[in-house]
Motif scaffolding. Structure first.
Motif, PDB file in Angstrom:
ATOM      1  N   VAL A 144      -2.278   9.415   3.107  1.00 31.62           N
ATOM      2  CA  VAL A 144      -1.805   8.030   2.950  1.00 31.62           C
ATOM      3  C   VAL A 144      -1.328   7.485   4.294  1.00 31.62           C
ATOM      4  O   VAL A 144      -1.642   6.349   4.668  1.00 31.62           O
ATOM      5  CB  VAL A 144      -0.686   7.957   1.883  1.00 31.62           C
ATOM      6  N   ALA A 145      -0.593   8.292   5.037  1.00 26.84           N
ATOM      7  CA  ALA A 145      -0.093   7.851   6.344  1.00 26.84           C
ATOM      8  C   ALA A 145      -1.239   7.642   7.340  1.00 26.84           C
ATOM      9  O   ALA A 145      -1.251   6.651   8.084  1.00 26.84           O
ATOM     10  CB  ALA A 145       0.900   8.864   6.894  1.00 26.84           C
ATOM     11  N   LEU A 146      -2.202   8.549   7.364  1.00 27.92           N
ATOM     12  CA  LEU A 146      -3.323   8.404   8.290  1.00 27.92           C
ATOM     13  C   LEU A 146      -4.221   7.220   7.933  1.00 27.92           C
ATOM     14  O   LEU A 146      -4.796   6.584   8.815  1.00 27.92           O
ATOM     15  CB  LEU A 146      -4.168   9.682   8.308  1.00 27.92           C
ATOM     16  N   TYR A 147      -4.337   6.934   6.659  1.00 26.87           N
ATOM     17  CA  TYR A 147      -5.215   5.861   6.195  1.00 26.87           C
ATOM     18  C   TYR A 147      -4.523   4.495   6.219  1.00 26.87           C
ATOM     19  O   TYR A 147      -5.105   3.494   5.851  1.00 26.87           O
ATOM     20  CB  TYR A 147      -5.703   6.181   4.777  1.00 26.87           C
ATOM     21  N   LEU A 148      -3.292   4.442   6.697  1.00 21.55           N
ATOM     22  CA  LEU A 148      -2.521   3.197   6.717  1.00 21.55           C
ATOM     23  C   LEU A 148      -3.104   2.169   7.675  1.00 21.55           C
ATOM     24  O   LEU A 148      -3.210   0.990   7.340  1.00 21.55           O
ATOM     25  CB  LEU A 148      -1.063   3.479   7.091  1.00 21.55           C
ATOM     26  N   SER A 149      -3.512   2.606   8.840  1.00 24.79           N
ATOM     27  CA  SER A 149      -3.961   1.645   9.850  1.00 24.79           C
ATOM     28  C   SER A 149      -5.216   0.906   9.400  1.00 24.79           C
ATOM     29  O   SER A 149      -6.030   1.418   8.652  1.00 24.79           O
ATOM     30  CB  SER A 149      -4.218   2.348  11.174  1.00 24.79           C
ATOM     31  N   ASP A 150      -5.344  -0.314   9.884  1.00 26.56           N
ATOM     32  CA  ASP A 150      -6.475  -1.171   9.529  1.00 26.56           C
ATOM     33  C   ASP A 150      -7.128  -1.634  10.820  1.00 26.56           C
ATOM     34  O   ASP A 150      -6.499  -1.729  11.868  1.00 26.56           O
ATOM     35  CB  ASP A 150      -5.982  -2.374   8.714  1.00 26.56           C
ATOM     36  N   ASP A 151      -8.415  -1.946  10.749  1.00 28.50           N
ATOM     37  CA  ASP A 151      -9.145  -2.340  11.953  1.00 28.50           C
ATOM     38  C   ASP A 151      -9.005  -3.820  12.288  1.00 28.50           C
ATOM     39  O   ASP A 151      -9.355  -4.239  13.371  1.00 28.50           O
ATOM     40  CB  ASP A 151     -10.619  -1.963  11.825  1.00 28.50           C
ATOM     41  N   GLY A 152      -8.503  -4.606  11.387  1.00 30.07           N
ATOM     42  CA  GLY A 152      -8.374  -6.037  11.658  1.00 30.07           C
ATOM     43  C   GLY A 152      -7.141  -6.615  10.992  1.00 30.07           C
ATOM     44  O   GLY A 152      -6.430  -5.942  10.259  1.00 30.07           O
ATOM     45  N   LYS A 181      -8.062   0.492   0.022  1.00 32.25           N
ATOM     46  CA  LYS A 181      -7.172   1.589   0.396  1.00 32.25           C
ATOM     47  C   LYS A 181      -6.672   2.357  -0.822  1.00 32.25           C
ATOM     48  O   LYS A 181      -6.679   3.590  -0.838  1.00 32.25           O
ATOM     49  CB  LYS A 181      -6.002   1.072   1.219  1.00 32.25           C
ATOM     50  N   LEU A 182      -6.251   1.660  -1.857  1.00 34.02           N
ATOM     51  CA  LEU A 182      -5.749   2.337  -3.049  1.00 34.02           C
ATOM     52  C   LEU A 182      -6.869   3.063  -3.791  1.00 34.02           C
ATOM     53  O   LEU A 182      -6.648   4.139  -4.350  1.00 34.02           O
ATOM     54  CB  LEU A 182      -5.035   1.347  -3.974  1.00 34.02           C
ATOM     55  N   GLY A 183      -8.056   2.497  -3.785  1.00 30.00           N
ATOM     56  CA  GLY A 183      -9.191   3.179  -4.402  1.00 30.00           C
ATOM     57  C   GLY A 183      -9.489   4.499  -3.722  1.00 30.00           C
ATOM     58  O   GLY A 183      -9.732   5.515  -4.393  1.00 30.00           O
ATOM     59  N   VAL A 184      -9.455   4.519  -2.412  1.00 27.61           N
ATOM     60  CA  VAL A 184      -9.701   5.762  -1.677  1.00 27.61           C
ATOM     61  C   VAL A 184      -8.584   6.765  -1.947  1.00 27.61           C
ATOM     62  O   VAL A 184      -8.840   7.957  -2.154  1.00 27.61           O
ATOM     63  CB  VAL A 184      -9.867   5.477  -0.169  1.00 27.61           C
ATOM     64  N   VAL A 185      -7.337   6.300  -1.980  1.00 20.94           N
ATOM     65  CA  VAL A 185      -6.215   7.199  -2.269  1.00 20.94           C
ATOM     66  C   VAL A 185      -6.366   7.801  -3.669  1.00 20.94           C
ATOM     67  O   VAL A 185      -6.157   9.003  -3.867  1.00 20.94           O
ATOM     68  CB  VAL A 185      -4.863   6.460  -2.125  1.00 20.94           C
ATOM     69  N   LEU A 186      -6.744   6.983  -4.651  1.00 23.39           N
ATOM     70  CA  LEU A 186      -6.942   7.500  -6.006  1.00 23.39           C
ATOM     71  C   LEU A 186      -8.078   8.522  -6.056  1.00 23.39           C
ATOM     72  O   LEU A 186      -7.978   9.532  -6.762  1.00 23.39           O
ATOM     73  CB  LEU A 186      -7.211   6.348  -6.972  1.00 23.39           C
ATOM     74  N   LEU A 187      -9.151   8.276  -5.321  1.00 25.52           N
ATOM     75  CA  LEU A 187     -10.242   9.250  -5.269  1.00 25.52           C
ATOM     76  C   LEU A 187      -9.786  10.566  -4.642  1.00 25.52           C
ATOM     77  O   LEU A 187     -10.147  11.643  -5.126  1.00 25.52           O
ATOM     78  CB  LEU A 187     -11.427   8.674  -4.496  1.00 25.52           C
ATOM     79  N   TYR A 234       0.828  -1.203   0.000  1.00 23.47           N
ATOM     80  CA  TYR A 234       0.000   0.000   0.000  1.00 23.47           C
ATOM     81  C   TYR A 234       0.865   1.256   0.000  1.00 23.47           C
ATOM     82  O   TYR A 234       0.635   2.182  -0.785  1.00 23.47           O
ATOM     83  CB  TYR A 234      -0.936  -0.012   1.202  1.00 23.47           C
ATOM     84  N   LEU A 235       1.854   1.314   0.874  1.00 19.05           N
ATOM     85  CA  LEU A 235       2.723   2.488   0.941  1.00 19.05           C
ATOM     86  C   LEU A 235       3.496   2.681  -0.356  1.00 19.05           C
ATOM     87  O   LEU A 235       3.595   3.798  -0.875  1.00 19.05           O
ATOM     88  CB  LEU A 235       3.682   2.380   2.124  1.00 19.05           C
ATOM     89  N   ALA A 236       4.047   1.610  -0.887  1.00 24.86           N
ATOM     90  CA  ALA A 236       4.843   1.717  -2.113  1.00 24.86           C
ATOM     91  C   ALA A 236       3.999   2.220  -3.280  1.00 24.86           C
ATOM     92  O   ALA A 236       4.397   3.146  -3.997  1.00 24.86           O
ATOM     93  CB  ALA A 236       5.477   0.366  -2.446  1.00 24.86           C
ATOM     94  N   VAL A 237       2.829   1.629  -3.463  1.00 28.14           N
ATOM     95  CA  VAL A 237       1.976   2.030  -4.585  1.00 28.14           C
ATOM     96  C   VAL A 237       1.414   3.433  -4.366  1.00 28.14           C
ATOM     97  O   VAL A 237       1.393   4.258  -5.296  1.00 28.14           O
ATOM     98  CB  VAL A 237       0.843   0.998  -4.801  1.00 28.14           C
ATOM     99  N   SER A 238       0.987   3.750  -3.169  1.00 29.98           N
ATOM    100  CA  SER A 238       0.412   5.072  -2.892  1.00 29.98           C
ATOM    101  C   SER A 238       1.440   6.183  -3.069  1.00 29.98           C
ATOM    102  O   SER A 238       1.139   7.231  -3.663  1.00 29.98           O
ATOM    103  CB  SER A 238      -0.148   5.125  -1.476  1.00 29.98           C
ATOM    104  N   ILE A 239       2.634   5.968  -2.576  1.00 28.55           N
ATOM    105  CA  ILE A 239       3.678   6.984  -2.724  1.00 28.55           C
ATOM    106  C   ILE A 239       4.067   7.138  -4.184  1.00 28.55           C
ATOM    107  O   ILE A 239       4.230   8.256  -4.681  1.00 28.55           O
ATOM    108  CB  ILE A 239       4.891   6.641  -1.833  1.00 28.55           C
ATOM    109  N   ALA A 240       4.184   6.014  -4.904  1.00 29.79           N
ATOM    110  CA  ALA A 240       4.520   6.084  -6.327  1.00 29.79           C
ATOM    111  C   ALA A 240       3.436   6.828  -7.105  1.00 29.79           C
ATOM    112  O   ALA A 240       3.740   7.673  -7.967  1.00 29.79           O
ATOM    113  CB  ALA A 240       4.722   4.679  -6.894  1.00 29.79           C
ATOM    114  N   LEU A 241       2.169   6.549  -6.825  1.00 21.60           N
ATOM    115  CA  LEU A 241       1.071   7.246  -7.497  1.00 21.60           C
ATOM    116  C   LEU A 241       1.067   8.735  -7.174  1.00 21.60           C
ATOM    117  O   LEU A 241       0.859   9.574  -8.060  1.00 21.60           O
ATOM    118  CB  LEU A 241      -0.275   6.637  -7.101  1.00 21.60           C
ATOM    119  N   THR A 242       1.310   9.082  -5.925  1.00 24.38           N
ATOM    120  CA  THR A 242       1.339  10.483  -5.519  1.00 24.38           C
ATOM    121  C   THR A 242       2.462  11.231  -6.231  1.00 24.38           C
ATOM    122  O   THR A 242       2.257  12.343  -6.735  1.00 24.38           O
ATOM    123  CB  THR A 242       1.495  10.604  -3.991  1.00 24.38           C
TER     124      THR A 242
END
Length: 135
Positions: free
Chosen positions: A64-72, A87-93, A11-19
């Motif tokens: 991206v950093a705030l949305y990293l955590s997951d509930d389960g 997660k990536l869909g929300v980041v793209l939106l 998630y971090l790698a793809v989100s940072i690359a997209l950003t």
């Protein structure tokens, strides 16, 4: 290694690359638009472009950093893909909304500048002409 950690890393790698990719694309193509908005002032266009890119990075990477955590915890490979797609869909939106917001604001500024330029006649009035009889 835990599947949740693997999902976080991907998630971090793809989100940072997209950003980074979106920011560079907007910076490169937005410079021309900014120069038009700012009536050809290249130095000011470059400065505003740089400030917009920095703000874009701060907002998006912060999200991206705030949305990293997951509930389960992720239990299987399917869960990894489901978590990543959400997660990536929300980041793209968020990236899209940020882009549209920037374009909207800059277009409003551009319209205002065009309206101000159109209010000043290009040539001072020379005199008055009587209406023709044919009209």
């Amino acid at each position: 290694m835990d599947r949740t950690v693997i999902a976080y890393v991907i998630y971090l790698a793809v989100s940072i690359a997209l950003t980074v990719w979106v920011a560079r694309t907007l910076s490169r193509n937005g410079r021309i638009f900014l120069a038009d908005v700012l009536q050809g002032n290249e130095k000011l266009a470059d400065a505003v472009n740089h400030l917009l890119v920095v703000g874009f990075y701060l907002v998006n990477l912060g999200f991206v950093a705030l949305y990293l955590s997951d509930d389960g915890t992720i239990e299987d490979t399917r869960g990894v893909f489901e978590a990543l797609s959400t997660k990536l869909g929300v980041v793209l939106l968020v990236l899209g909304v940020m882009h549209l917001g920037n374009v909207y604001v800059l277009n409003r500024i551009r319209r205002r500048g065009v309206m101000e330029r159109e209010q000043v006649p290009p040539v001072a009035p020379q005199g008055w002409a009587a209406p023709s009889a044919r009209a």
